[in-house]
Design a protein around this motif. Structure first.
Motif, PDB file in Angstrom:
ATOM      1  N   ALA A 130       0.807  -1.221   0.000  1.00  0.00           N
ATOM      2  CA  ALA A 130       0.000   0.000   0.000  1.00  0.00           C
ATOM      3  C   ALA A 130       0.850   1.285   0.000  1.00  0.00           C
ATOM      4  N   PRO A 131       1.949   1.362   0.788  1.00  0.00           N
ATOM      5  CA  PRO A 131       2.734   2.607   0.789  1.00  0.00           C
ATOM      6  C   PRO A 131       3.421   2.897  -0.546  1.00  0.00           C
ATOM      7  N   LEU A 132       3.410   1.953  -1.475  1.00  0.00           N
ATOM      8  CA  LEU A 132       4.057   2.185  -2.777  1.00  0.00           C
ATOM      9  C   LEU A 132       3.173   3.010  -3.708  1.00  0.00           C
ATOM     10  N   ILE A 133       1.881   3.064  -3.426  1.00  0.00           N
ATOM     11  CA  ILE A 133       0.938   3.700  -4.353  1.00  0.00           C
ATOM     12  C   ILE A 133       1.286   5.171  -4.632  1.00  0.00           C
ATOM     13  N   PRO A 134       1.571   5.980  -3.607  1.00  0.00           N
ATOM     14  CA  PRO A 134       1.892   7.390  -3.910  1.00  0.00           C
ATOM     15  C   PRO A 134       3.079   7.550  -4.862  1.00  0.00           C
ATOM     16  N   PHE A 135       4.064   6.652  -4.767  1.00  0.00           N
ATOM     17  CA  PHE A 135       5.221   6.732  -5.668  1.00  0.00           C
ATOM     18  C   PHE A 135       4.767   6.532  -7.112  1.00  0.00           C
ATOM     19  N   LEU A 136       3.847   5.584  -7.308  1.00  0.00           N
ATOM     20  CA  LEU A 136       3.370   5.306  -8.669  1.00  0.00           C
ATOM     21  C   LEU A 136       2.477   6.422  -9.182  1.00  0.00           C
ATOM     22  N   ILE A 137       1.625   6.945  -8.310  1.00  0.00           N
ATOM     23  CA  ILE A 137       0.749   8.042  -8.744  1.00  0.00           C
ATOM     24  C   ILE A 137       1.607   9.240  -9.170  1.00  0.00           C
ATOM     25  N   ASP A 138       2.641   9.538  -8.416  1.00  0.00           N
ATOM     26  CA  ASP A 138       3.569  10.640  -8.776  1.00  0.00           C
ATOM     27  C   ASP A 138       4.227  10.381 -10.120  1.00  0.00           C
ATOM     28  N   LEU A 139       4.661   9.142 -10.314  1.00  0.00           N
ATOM     29  CA  LEU A 139       5.412   8.803 -11.535  1.00  0.00           C
ATOM     30  C   LEU A 139       4.513   8.815 -12.765  1.00  0.00           C
ATOM     31  N   LEU A 140       3.295   8.290 -12.603  1.00  0.00           N
ATOM     32  CA  LEU A 140       2.433   8.078 -13.771  1.00  0.00           C
ATOM     33  C   LEU A 140       1.498   9.260 -13.961  1.00  0.00           C
TER      34      LEU A 140
END
Ligand code: C5P
Length: 140
Positions: A130-140
């Motif tokens: 779950a904590p990985l989601i913000p990294f992906l939202i930022d990237l994509l």
């Protein structure tokens, strides 16, 4: 105690990959019944076997689990998850892969879903993912 230096727990290395399709959607896989954390949605991947690099693990797991083929230069490291479960400490590098061949098929009884980055928050995930989601939202 939640740090790697002081923990007596086993360290488990799992590699995970966010596959991103041409529409910018990310593939989530649902852990099948009978597995630990069954029903939760995760990024495809699995345990790094002895002698494997995390990249080799991702290439093997994508092939075995969902019939997707890719190569090491197509895997971009994004970040790490680190989570202390009751019986082990999980360290999980997350890769992003936009170049791959094949159509994702559930080869191990898992449900698969392509979701928009912000929709990922609607899918219950293991505490490590779950904590990985913000990294992906930022990237994509
Ligand atoms: O997928 P597998 O069951 O081999 O993974 C071993 C353990 O790693 C799981 O039981 C789960 O606790 C953890 N895991 C996780 N997030 C993932 C994959 C595995 O927390 N995406």
């Amino acid at each position: 105690m939640n740090d790697l230096v002081n923990t007596a727990k086993r360290l488990l290395l799992v590699a995970a990959c966010a596959l991103v399709d041409a529409d910018g959607r990310v593939l989530l896989a649902q852990r099948p019944p009978g597995k630990q954390l069954a029903g939760l949605w995760e990024f495809p991947g699995g345990k790094v076997e002895p002698g494997e690099t995390p990249e080799q693990c991702i290439i093997r797991e994508l092939h075995e689990e969902i019939g997707i083929e890719t190569e090491i230069p197509c895997l971009a490291p994004l970040t790490f998850a680190s989570h202390s479960y009751d019986d082990f400490h999980l360290l999980m590098p997350l890769f992003v892969c936009r170049r791959f061949r094949g159509i994702a098929q559930p080869r191990e009884g898992q449900a698969l879903k392509w979701v928009r980055p912000k929709q990922m928050r609607d899918y219950p995930m293991p505490p490590a993912d779950a904590p990985l989601i913000p990294f992906l939202i930022d990237l994509l």
